[in-house]
Design an enzyme around this catalytic site. Structure first.
Site, PDB file in Angstrom:
ATOM      1  N   PHE A  66     -11.237  -6.456  14.599  1.00  0.00           N
ATOM      2  CA  PHE A  66     -10.183  -6.985  13.734  1.00  0.00           C
ATOM      3  C   PHE A  66      -9.868  -5.973  12.615  1.00  0.00           C
ATOM      4  O   PHE A  66     -10.759  -5.488  11.941  1.00  0.00           O
ATOM      5  CB  PHE A  66     -10.631  -8.322  13.118  1.00  0.00           C
ATOM      6  CG  PHE A  66      -9.612  -8.895  12.178  1.00  0.00           C
ATOM      7  CD1 PHE A  66      -8.344  -9.248  12.627  1.00  0.00           C
ATOM      8  CD2 PHE A  66      -9.905  -9.055  10.822  1.00  0.00           C
ATOM      9  CE1 PHE A  66      -7.390  -9.754  11.754  1.00  0.00           C
ATOM     10  CE2 PHE A  66      -8.955  -9.563   9.941  1.00  0.00           C
ATOM     11  CZ  PHE A  66      -7.688  -9.913  10.409  1.00  0.00           C
ATOM     12  N   GLN A  67      -8.599  -5.666  12.486  1.00  0.00           N
ATOM     13  CA  GLN A  67      -8.098  -4.715  11.483  1.00  0.00           C
ATOM     14  C   GLN A  67      -8.717  -3.322  11.609  1.00  0.00           C
ATOM     15  O   GLN A  67      -8.963  -2.649  10.619  1.00  0.00           O
ATOM     16  CB  GLN A  67      -8.270  -5.273  10.064  1.00  0.00           C
ATOM     17  CG  GLN A  67      -7.373  -6.492   9.845  1.00  0.00           C
ATOM     18  CD  GLN A  67      -7.223  -6.891   8.401  1.00  0.00           C
ATOM     19  OE1 GLN A  67      -8.136  -6.715   7.600  1.00  0.00           O
ATOM     20  NE2 GLN A  67      -6.065  -7.433   8.061  1.00  0.00           N
ATOM     21  N   GLU A  97       0.815  -1.225   0.000  1.00  0.00           N
ATOM     22  CA  GLU A  97       0.000   0.000   0.000  1.00  0.00           C
ATOM     23  C   GLU A  97       0.842   1.266   0.000  1.00  0.00           C
ATOM     24  O   GLU A  97       0.413   2.298  -0.516  1.00  0.00           O
ATOM     25  CB  GLU A  97      -0.958   0.010   1.196  1.00  0.00           C
ATOM     26  CG  GLU A  97      -2.068  -1.041   1.137  1.00  0.00           C
ATOM     27  CD  GLU A  97      -1.655  -2.366   1.748  1.00  0.00           C
ATOM     28  OE1 GLU A  97      -0.455  -2.553   2.058  1.00  0.00           O
ATOM     29  OE2 GLU A  97      -2.539  -3.233   1.917  1.00  0.00           O
ATOM     30  N   MET A 132      24.423   8.904   1.420  1.00  0.00           N
ATOM     31  CA  MET A 132      24.278  10.249   1.963  1.00  0.00           C
ATOM     32  C   MET A 132      24.596  10.273   3.460  1.00  0.00           C
ATOM     33  O   MET A 132      25.212  11.219   3.963  1.00  0.00           O
ATOM     34  CB  MET A 132      22.867  10.789   1.705  1.00  0.00           C
ATOM     35  CG  MET A 132      22.679  12.227   2.112  1.00  0.00           C
ATOM     36  SD  MET A 132      23.872  13.325   1.310  1.00  0.00           S
ATOM     37  CE  MET A 132      22.911  13.925  -0.078  1.00  0.00           C
TER      38      MET A 132
HETATM   39  C1  LIG Z   1      12.551   5.962   4.768  1.00  0.00           C
HETATM   40  C2  LIG Z   1      13.853   6.619   5.077  1.00  0.00           C
HETATM   41  N1  LIG Z   1      14.675   6.097   5.980  1.00  0.00           N
HETATM   42  C3  LIG Z   1      15.864   6.683   6.253  1.00  0.00           C
HETATM   43  C4  LIG Z   1      16.237   7.823   5.621  1.00  0.00           C
HETATM   44  C5  LIG Z   1      17.567   8.504   5.949  1.00  0.00           C
HETATM   45  N2  LIG Z   1      18.440   8.498   4.766  1.00  0.00           N
HETATM   46  C6  LIG Z   1      18.577   9.572   3.959  1.00  0.00           C
HETATM   47  S1  LIG Z   1      19.573   9.286   2.663  1.00  0.00           S
HETATM   48  C7  LIG Z   1      19.912   7.733   3.186  1.00  0.00           C
HETATM   49  C8  LIG Z   1      20.831   6.834   2.410  1.00  0.00           C
HETATM   50  C9  LIG Z   1      20.306   6.490   1.071  1.00  0.00           C
HETATM   51  O1  LIG Z   1      21.081   5.454   0.534  1.00  0.00           O
HETATM   52  P1  LIG Z   1      20.950   5.021  -0.967  1.00  0.00           P
HETATM   53  O2  LIG Z   1      19.536   4.849  -1.354  1.00  0.00           O
HETATM   54  O3  LIG Z   1      21.827   3.838  -1.211  1.00  0.00           O
HETATM   55  O4  LIG Z   1      21.457   6.282  -1.761  1.00  0.00           O
HETATM   56  P2  LIG Z   1      22.881   7.008  -1.824  1.00  0.00           P
HETATM   57  O5  LIG Z   1      22.868   8.085  -0.791  1.00  0.00           O
HETATM   58  O6  LIG Z   1      23.932   5.973  -1.578  1.00  0.00           O
HETATM   59  O7  LIG Z   1      22.930   7.556  -3.211  1.00  0.00           O
HETATM   60  C10 LIG Z   1      19.228   7.451   4.372  1.00  0.00           C
HETATM   61  C11 LIG Z   1      19.342   6.177   5.116  1.00  0.00           C
HETATM   62  C12 LIG Z   1      15.312   8.356   4.688  1.00  0.00           C
HETATM   63  N3  LIG Z   1      15.558   9.492   4.035  1.00  0.00           N
HETATM   64  N4  LIG Z   1      14.155   7.727   4.410  1.00  0.00           N
END
Ligand SMILES: Cc1ncc(C[n+]2csc(CCOP(=O)(O)OP(=O)(O)O)c2C)c(N)n1
Length: 560
Positions: free
Chosen positions: A109-110, A47, A472
């Protein structure tokens, strides 16, 4: 007619022909009615993806996106998607099944209180308690979602309402009851006069443009005024595509990962035309040093945004399209042919281009992949992104030229958004190539949607910039936490080519720089379904330039 059928008839009246949904016990009657309805349900596999797909559909088409889920876990799975849409002002109607009205509050439920849960992340929400309210509620929900500052609206429909019966005449007039909801009554002419006076005096004007210009379909009016007065244009992440980036007046993106020239220009301007923006902290950096010399003209549809973060000297509340048009008209024949300011910015653009260093070992730089994609497509695609470094490289190194063609979670920053949003955009724009720029972390958050793309033969190309890191976060750990890479190494990962093949999609792996373009070309020419390209890229590339958190825009580091 059953309530479920009335609900669908009401959707038809709103022009809905496609929704994104996933069934369950408390929505089964609506799905039963869908069986005979001209409305098509795109059956996602989670979803959360239904909400993101409806959001991508909405952003790329300008229509209200619709998603549908069952009660309880189905409804709560929508929550991240609803919050994502709320933060980026996306018009969406989310319909949820609910336990019967007699069971509400009994921990049935749900059962989940989805109107309670989504109260702070919706523009409005409804629990339907009487079948006779259905036509009015649906009409109001679409009106609220799509007018003013757009946003998501939830309609929670208990099972007995779905199954209840009443006489329904689709041609009957339905009256809305929204006494507290007022739309803009036009632009205050005294504000137009003041804005024109400020602009005529300005030596160093600048446009700071956000997603409101795209939502408000105001790109043409923006271009007209920018050209008339030779005002350089910097956009936010959400504003990418509002102004063509190949235009000489374009400064690209500003903010934390904006171009040096955009951030320098903002810091030096004397009049700032802030159009459809909210002065987000990722854009302004340290607030007290943001555009310190500027007289601020703030145009926004939402009164609540005015002077929220930065004091507006001239507030123009209303449709941004109307504000821009009013200024252009009031200027009459007045125009600017050239200015020292524009020349200075042109020089900055030459002096500080977005650049990156090639590694000695010949590894693929992620920025290079984005540049090659631009070489092949020249802005004529819809690009969606996940969240992370790849998102910023996609923003920086591709030239965005058209509104509604860059689809990214700006406000909430939702990893897992891009792929389902790309699916929604592909459904809404048949014949258009949709590219999702992904990280190897983000793509794993909604990877199950590959089967949705396969089932509906959607031409979505997922470019995974695979650095085997949550890049990042690793970048921040490297720059600000002494290189202590805590829980960001994701080198234990699936074989993305085999994953693609297991789902019945095309999978390609690229390990050498010289193969990048050919792989992109193969994917772009591929007919009949989605493609995963696993680009094995330099592991520790960083996004530069960067304004360190809490610093001023002029104190960018890196990227020279
Ligand atoms: C749902 C969610 N969880 C955690 C984060 C924190 N977060 C921001 S960027 C990132 C890393 C993203 O890694 P990746 O998709 O491999 O991309 P890259 O930065 O390596 O290009 C995280 C964990 C977020 N933005 N969204």
């Amino acid at each position: 007619m059953r309530g479920a059928e009335i609900l669908l008839k009401c959707l038809e009246k709103e022009g809905v022909d496609i929704i994104f949904g996933y069934p369950g016990g408390q929505a089964i009657t609506i799905f039963d009615a869908l069986y005979d309805s001209p409305i098509t349900n795109i059956l996602v596999r989670h979803e959360q993806a239904a909400a993101h797909a409806a959001d991508g559909y909405a952003r790329s088409t300008g229509k209200v996106g619709v998603c549908l889920a069952t009660s309880g876990p189905g409804a709560t799975n929508l929550v991240t998607g609803i919050a994502t849409a709320y933060m980026d002002s996306v018009p969406m109607v989310a319909i949820t099944g609910q336990v019967g009205t007699g069971l509400i509050g009994t921990d049935a439920f749900q059962e989940a209180d989805i109107t309670g849960i989504t109260l702070p992340i919706t523009k409005y929400n409804y629990l339907v308690e009487d079948i006779h309210d259905l036509p009015r509620i649906v009409k109001e929900a679409f009106y609220l979602a799509g007018t003013g500052r757009p946003g998501p609206v939830v309609i929670d429909v208990p099972k007995n309402i779905q199954e209840g019966q009443m006489d329904y005449d689709p041609d009957a007039e339905v009256e809305m009851k929204l006494p507290g909801y007022k739309l803009s009554e036009g632009i205050d002419p005294t504000k137009v006069t003041r804005a024109v006076a400020a602009l005529k005096k300005a030596q160093k004007p600048i446009f700071y443009v956000g997603g409101g210009v795209i939502n408000g379909n105001a790109s043409a009016e923006l271009k007209e005024l920018a050209e008339k007065l030779q005002i350089p244009v910097a956009t936010t992440l959400m504003g990418l595509g509002a102004f063509p980036e190949d235009h000489p007046l374009s400064l690209g993106m500003l903010g934390m990962h904006g171009s040096r020239y955009a951030n320098y220009a903002i810091s030096e301007c004397d009049v700032m035309l802030a159009a459809g923006v909210r002065f987000d902290d990722r854009v302004t950096g340290k607030l007290s040093t943001f555009a310190p010399n500027a007289q601020v003209i703030h145009m926004d549809i939402d009164q609540a945004e005015i002077s929220k973060n930065v004091e507006a000297d001239i507030a123009m509340v209303g449709e941004v399209k109307e504000s821009l048009k009013a200024i252009t008209e009031a200027l009459g024949d007045y125009k600017v042919e050239s200015s020292d300011w524009c020349t200075k910015l042109q020089n900055w653009k030459q002096q500080y281009p977005l650049s990156y260093k090639e590694p000695a070992d010949g590894a693929i730089m992620p920025q290079y992949v984005i540049e090659q994609l631009y070489e092949l497509t020249k802005g004529d695609i819809i690009m969606a992104t996940e969240v992370g470094q790849h998102q910023m490289w996609a923003a920086q190194h591709y030239m965005h030229k058209h509104p509604r063609c860059f689809i990214s979670s700006g406000g909430l920053g939702t990893m897992g958004y891009g792929f389902p949003a790309a699916i929604g955009a592909a459904v809404g724009n048949p014949g258009k190539k949709v590219i999702n720029i992904a990280g190897d972390g983000s793509i794993q958050m909604n990877i199950q949607e590959l089967i949705t793309a396969v089932q509906y033969k959607l031409p979505v190309i997922v470019c995974i910039l695979n650095n085997q890191f949550l890049g990042m976060v690793r970048q921040w750990q490297g720059l600000f936490y002494g290189g202590r890479y805590s829980s960001t190494d994701i080198s234990c990962q699936p074989d993305f080519v085999k994953v693609a093949e297991a789902y019945g999609a095309l999978g390609i792996r690229v390990e050498k720089k010289e193969d990048v373009k050919a792989a992109l070309k193969q994917a772009l020419e591929h007919e009949g379904g989605p493609v995963f390209i696993d680009f094995v890229v330099e592991r520790e590339a960083n996004v530069f330039p960067m304004v360190p958190p809490g610093a001023s825009l002029i104190d960018m580091v890196g990227g020279e």
